[in-house]
Design a protein around this motif. Sequence first.
Motif, PDB file in Angstrom:
ATOM      1  N   ILE A  40       0.807  -1.401  -0.081  1.00 22.87           N
ATOM      2  CA  ILE A  40      -0.007  -0.006   0.043  1.00 22.87           C
ATOM      3  C   ILE A  40       0.820   1.158  -0.061  1.00 22.87           C
ATOM      4  N   THR A  41       2.146   1.057  -0.486  1.00 19.89           N
ATOM      5  CA  THR A  41       2.856   2.384  -0.576  1.00 19.89           C
ATOM      6  C   THR A  41       2.813   3.243  -1.932  1.00 19.89           C
ATOM      7  N   TYR A  42       2.717   4.613  -1.532  1.00 22.92           N
ATOM      8  CA  TYR A  42       2.539   5.562  -2.534  1.00 22.92           C
ATOM      9  C   TYR A  42       3.678   6.455  -2.429  1.00 22.92           C
ATOM     10  N   THR A  61       7.180  10.295   0.133  1.00 23.52           N
ATOM     11  CA  THR A  61       5.988   9.256   0.561  1.00 23.52           C
ATOM     12  C   THR A  61       4.764  10.105   0.442  1.00 23.52           C
ATOM     13  N   ALA A  62       3.881   9.358   0.053  1.00 28.61           N
ATOM     14  CA  ALA A  62       2.457   9.995  -0.139  1.00 28.61           C
ATOM     15  C   ALA A  62       1.208   9.090   0.222  1.00 28.61           C
ATOM     16  N   THR A  63       0.240   9.295   0.230  1.00 26.16           N
ATOM     17  CA  THR A  63      -1.102   8.703   0.362  1.00 26.16           C
ATOM     18  C   THR A  63      -1.787   8.552  -1.130  1.00 26.16           C
ATOM     19  N   GLN A  64      -2.753   7.867  -1.210  1.00 29.60           N
ATOM     20  CA  GLN A  64      -3.792   7.685  -2.325  1.00 29.60           C
ATOM     21  C   GLN A  64      -4.448   8.806  -2.571  1.00 29.60           C
ATOM     22  N   GLU A  65      -4.467   9.717  -1.724  1.00 29.62           N
ATOM     23  CA  GLU A  65      -5.171  10.956  -2.130  1.00 29.62           C
ATOM     24  C   GLU A  65      -4.348  12.204  -2.580  1.00 29.62           C
ATOM     25  N   ASP A  66      -3.004  12.050  -2.248  1.00 24.99           N
ATOM     26  CA  ASP A  66      -2.001  13.009  -3.008  1.00 24.99           C
ATOM     27  C   ASP A  66      -2.220  13.146  -4.522  1.00 24.99           C
ATOM     28  N   ALA A  69       0.298  10.871  -7.068  1.00 26.82           N
ATOM     29  CA  ALA A  69       0.822   9.867  -6.257  1.00 26.82           C
ATOM     30  C   ALA A  69       0.671   8.466  -6.964  1.00 26.82           C
ATOM     31  N   LYS A  71       1.147   4.222  -7.026  1.00 22.08           N
ATOM     32  CA  LYS A  71       1.274   2.990  -6.079  1.00 22.08           C
ATOM     33  C   LYS A  71       2.318   2.027  -6.631  1.00 22.08           C
ATOM     34  N   ARG A 111       7.781  15.135   5.546  1.00 26.77           N
ATOM     35  CA  ARG A 111       7.572  13.617   4.999  1.00 26.77           C
ATOM     36  C   ARG A 111       8.959  13.031   4.653  1.00 26.77           C
TER      37      ARG A 111
END
Length: 136
Positions: A40-42, A61-66, A69, A71, A111
């Motif tokens: 689940i790394t973005y 590093t990021a999230t799905q919403e960034d 981004a 995956k 981050r």
Amino acid sequence: MNLEFVDISANTSKPKATIHITGKLGFNSEAVKYMEINEITYFRIALNRDAKQEKNLYFVTATQEDKGAVKIAKSGQYFYLNLGTLFNQMGLEYEKYTIAFDIIKGEHEGRPLFTLRKRRKETLRERKSEDSLQTE
């Protein structure tokens, strides 16, 4: 005599990523641990605009919403990103040469930031001739 023995790891590999002939950027096991990569790394990926000749990549590093981004993908135990289009834009001849990056950890806006520093030496990929392919 007061000897202090040093614990030396048999594994001297460093975190690195290598561009495969397909344009996928693969991470060695040390990089997976170092960068804390999992299913689940973005990451958001950047280039340094101030250094146009530089061939380094910057992974934050990021999230799905960034926005922007990407995956990490996984095949078996192997983690990778399909970045062939980016490597083509950067002028990296990954189909002709083996190109690797050393990975250095830092921070950007609170981050984790991973700088993928392109190694100076590019190794010419071994190609099988058409004659040897026909005999196999």
